[in-house]
Design a protein around this motif. Sequence first.
Motif: not given
Length: 336
Positions: A15-39
Amino acid sequence: MPELSRFPLTADLRICRILNGMWQVSGAHGAIDPARAVAAMDAYHDAGFTTWDLADHYGPAEDLIGNFRRQFAARHGAERLSEIQAFTKWVPNPGMMTRPVVEAAIDVSLRRMAVDRLDLLQFHWWDYRDQRYLDALRHLADLRDAGKIRHLALTNFDTERLAIITGHGIPIVSNQVQYSLIDRRPAAKMAPFCAEHAVTLLTYGTLLGGLLSEKYLGHPEPGRGELTTASLQKYKQMIDAWGGWALFQELLAALKTVADKHAVSVANVGTSYILDRPAVAGVIIGARLGVAEHIAENARVFDFTLDAEDLATIEPVLAKSRDLMRAIGDCGDEYR
Ligand SMILES: NC(=O)c1ccc[n+]([C@@H]2O[C@H](COP(=O)([O-])OP(=O)(O)OC[C@H]3O[C@@H](n4cnc5c(N)ncnc54)[C@H](OP(=O)(O)O)[C@@H]3O)[C@@H](O)[C@H]2O)c1
């Protein structure tokens, strides 16, 4: 990224020792645009941040992984999908933990993430008085043997229950817990147990939702209105329990001294401190995909090492804080 950015979580899973956390896409941290997020996920991967932490209940996170994998395979070929590590969680509501119940939940994650096998399944349980967590884990271990899960892990389990689980012969690769400069509870019991039993820790809350940064140095105590994400609110409460805003300012000032010496950031120092702790395999840093990113800055964690002088600058401030083991309890007790 340098070789030291990689960690063999198991013999067959680097693994990479810094992992990317995805709680931040849940909606509780502001709106996320799915297409932009995947890009945006491409940029993390291309920079070497190839490991993702998500959960069944983080809004669209599992679907975003599925879309990312499909687009990645279309662009680079399916054979390169093995470069991506995606670690989800199963957080069941209390109830019967039969094989069909457990398998149905795993099948949903497999489908959403567009994988044949989950790289790492991290299991959470709300109530230890209900011992059906052991039933769930036995079925998860069977599903691992059946090839639906590569490795089994936990999140927010305390040391006592981790010992019970491993004592039942259920092999656990990692436990995901809160671990930061202000929440050092894992060092008391969890990390020594893990080190002895070949379990690793994946940590969250290490950057306190962004509070552990220059942005908050010299900043007046933020009120609720200023704490605009769920994680800022969560970790401001931890700071209050730990010792309060004035002591936190002392800590930020000490970290800034260390950061300046190495020409890195306060967040880099906070991440490096936890990466250096015994049993820690990786630090999860939340990513508001398509909204904000700190890719280049966080990669700098692998360019420097904290030395004894740095620790001597930081530790006296930490020594003034409350003992959170006593105030809250062992890892995960804040959820119970
Ligand atoms: N198992 C559990 O119970 C549990 C609980 C919480 C979290 N987690 C996991 O851990 C992940 C991390 O979540 P967290 O709540 O602990 O948040 P965190 O990682 O402490 O904070 C994430 C925020 O820190 C800021 N940040 C990132 N890099 C930075 C840098 N170099 N300098 C300054 N600020 C920086 C960003 O803020 P901006 O976006 O505002 O720039 C980002 O949104 C989650 O996504 C999830 O995967 C697990």
